[in-house]
Design an enzyme around this catalytic site. Sequence first.
Site, mmCIF file in Angstrom:
data_model
loop_
_atom_site.group_PDB
_atom_site.id
_atom_site.type_symbol
_atom_site.label_atom_id
_atom_site.label_comp_id
_atom_site.label_asym_id
_atom_site.label_seq_id
_atom_site.Cartn_x
_atom_site.Cartn_y
_atom_site.Cartn_z
ATOM 1 C CD GLU A 40 -2.808 -4.835 -8.837
ATOM 2 O OE1 GLU A 40 -3.437 -3.843 -8.400
ATOM 3 O OE2 GLU A 40 -2.347 -5.723 -8.104
ATOM 4 C CG HIS A 41 -3.687 -1.995 -14.194
ATOM 5 N ND1 HIS A 41 -3.574 -0.640 -14.399
ATOM 6 C CD2 HIS A 41 -2.506 -2.403 -13.702
ATOM 7 C CE1 HIS A 41 -2.341 -0.255 -14.068
ATOM 8 N NE2 HIS A 41 -1.678 -1.306 -13.629
ATOM 9 C CB SER A 74 4.363 13.399 9.737
ATOM 10 O OG SER A 74 4.732 12.078 9.363
ATOM 11 N N GLY A 129 4.852 5.668 -1.233
ATOM 12 C CA GLY A 129 5.056 5.596 -2.670
ATOM 13 C C GLY A 129 5.440 4.216 -3.170
ATOM 14 C CG LEU A 132 2.841 -1.712 0.365
ATOM 15 C CD1 LEU A 132 3.778 -2.162 1.483
ATOM 16 C CD2 LEU A 132 2.117 -2.918 -0.219
ATOM 17 C CB SER A 133 -2.757 2.216 0.092
ATOM 18 O OG SER A 133 -3.115 1.899 -1.196
ATOM 19 C CD GLU A 167 -4.674 9.632 -3.151
ATOM 20 O OE1 GLU A 167 -4.915 9.256 -1.987
ATOM 21 O OE2 GLU A 167 -3.735 9.184 -3.830
ATOM 22 C CG ASP A 179 -5.297 2.321 -3.230
ATOM 23 O OD1 ASP A 179 -5.532 1.220 -3.755
ATOM 24 O OD2 ASP A 179 -4.407 3.097 -3.622
ATOM 25 C CE1 TYR A 229 -4.084 3.580 -12.735
ATOM 26 C CE2 TYR A 229 -4.803 5.811 -13.232
ATOM 27 C CZ TYR A 229 -5.014 4.597 -12.605
ATOM 28 O OH TYR A 229 -6.133 4.413 -11.857
HETATM 29 P P1 ADP Z 1 1.417 5.313 -1.639
HETATM 30 O O1 ADP Z 1 0.001 5.641 -1.353
HETATM 31 O O2 ADP Z 1 1.598 4.241 -2.662
HETATM 32 O O3 ADP Z 1 2.230 5.017 -0.417
HETATM 33 P P2 ADP Z 1 1.455 8.020 -2.581
HETATM 34 O O4 ADP Z 1 2.459 8.787 -3.382
HETATM 35 O O5 ADP Z 1 0.077 7.919 -3.075
HETATM 36 O O6 ADP Z 1 2.102 6.604 -2.289
HETATM 37 O O7 ADP Z 1 1.358 8.701 -1.137
HETATM 38 C C1 ADP Z 1 2.505 8.954 -0.355
HETATM 39 C C2 ADP Z 1 2.402 10.331 0.279
HETATM 40 O O8 ADP Z 1 1.377 10.334 1.325
HETATM 41 C C3 ADP Z 1 3.658 10.727 1.033
HETATM 42 O O9 ADP Z 1 4.618 11.275 0.150
HETATM 43 C C4 ADP Z 1 3.104 11.780 2.005
HETATM 44 O O10 ADP Z 1 2.886 13.005 1.342
HETATM 45 C C5 ADP Z 1 1.753 11.192 2.393
HETATM 46 N N1 ADP Z 1 1.879 10.378 3.616
HETATM 47 C C6 ADP Z 1 1.647 9.052 3.732
HETATM 48 N N2 ADP Z 1 1.879 8.621 5.007
HETATM 49 C C7 ADP Z 1 2.277 9.703 5.710
HETATM 50 C C8 ADP Z 1 2.679 9.921 7.076
HETATM 51 N N3 ADP Z 1 2.716 8.935 7.982
HETATM 52 N N4 ADP Z 1 3.022 11.180 7.426
HETATM 53 C C9 ADP Z 1 2.979 12.181 6.535
HETATM 54 N N5 ADP Z 1 2.614 12.035 5.257
HETATM 55 C C10 ADP Z 1 2.276 10.821 4.832
HETATM 56 MG MG MG Z 2 -1.392 6.401 -2.759
#
Ligand code: ADP
Ligand code: MG
Length: 397
Positions: A40-41, A74, A129, A132-133, A167, A179, A229
């Site tokens: 990690e990191h 979605s 968020g 878990l990506s 990204e 990720d 970070y």
């Molecule tokens: P993590 O990657 O840790 O889950 P992030 O903040 O990087 O968190 O990404 C989350 C964002 O990705 C969500 O707020 C949304 O904008 C987008 N996202 C992820 N999965 C979906 C989905 N199934 N439908 C729509 N948007 C999604």
């Molecule tokens: Mg992410």
Amino acid sequence: MEFLMVQLTELKQRFVEQFGGDAAVISAFQAPGRVNLIGEHTDYNGGAVFPAALTFGTTLLIAPREDRKLGFASTNFPAEKEIPLDGIAFNAEDDWANYPKGVVWELKQRGIELSRGYNFMYHGEIPNGSGLSSSASIEVVTAYALLTLEGKPTDTVQIALWSQHAENEFIGVKCGIMDQFAVANGRKDHAIHLDCDTLKYELVPFRSGDYKLVIGNTNKRRGLVDSKYNERRAQCEQAVSELRAAFPELTLLGQLTLQQFEDNAHLIADETVRRRARHVVEEIDRVGRSIEVLNKDDLAAFGQLMNASHDSLRDLYEVTGDELDAMVAAAREVPGVLGSRMTGAGFGGCTVSLVHQDSVERFIAEVGDKYESATGLKPAFYVCDIGDGVGELKGEA
Ligand code: ADP
Ligand code: MG
């Protein structure tokens, strides 16, 4: 990925209700979420990571359109968007749809212009968020689907790099490669030993036997994560610049062996910066040792390394916080737990624990109770298996 056919049929019905057309022309793709088992990191320090793809992720149903527009829906978010294919740019109002838009934009940068419009419907099983990506999962599934439908090669290493670039540059999140790489290249019952500097990787069998990976979501908002970070990254760069007194060519901490670091750590003047660097170098060493012990199926030794990783992230790198520490402490008190650590960037997000299958129920009950009384937050738990990376769902439903 284990996605039930009944769910796919329902999702196709929803797609047709949303966009019209014929269910027969819908293609289905999936990309998993990922968990980093150790390391990690280390990614932005040019070191190794050890992630694995999960058996749950993001499903994408997609069909071509007659016009040059992109329709986005979605099941996880209410907003539906219709966007002209030509002239794609980031727009905050498009909210989550910026993630797939970013992929379309990225493909265009790489000389792959879509021949027509498409409708997209996403169904995500990954909590957003939580580390878990889900973002990498939505990017990678989008890139893979579009390349497939446009008749282009689907090189999963390239898809990972392009998704990361989207990204970084379109969304503006400076994530490393781990990720997207894990989501694109995962393999059932294997973890990925990835060198983030060279992108050399190796699939390592993860024979978990009677043990399960249990992910615990702290459900803590990751408020400070960006500034902390960036601070950690700057501290690592600071350590590199001071260590150049001994290694003039040094650009990343990951280029040092543990011994080289031990012999020269005194060159780092600031005690905090020295601790940050020590975490990175020792953590990279732990990844190497993890592969050694897993090749011998020594899960107990791997559990010890997971514990050491968390303790270092808590004491040396200082990215855990009360919630992650409370959850890990509670996890380690449950009999049948070989190891428990935070996973992801820290300051909230998830823990991962290696738990005997007979203890999983007790684990969830006891860790849940102790965590809630320590923090006032309700956690969530996911019992996981390691699944495959991105792919098309063919022949189902
Ligand atoms: P993590 O990657 O840790 O889950 P992030 O903040 O990087 O968190 O990404 C989350 C964002 O990705 C969500 O707020 C949304 O904008 C987008 N996202 C992820 N999965 C979906 C989905 N199934 N439908 C729509 N948007 C999604
Ligand atoms: Mg992410």
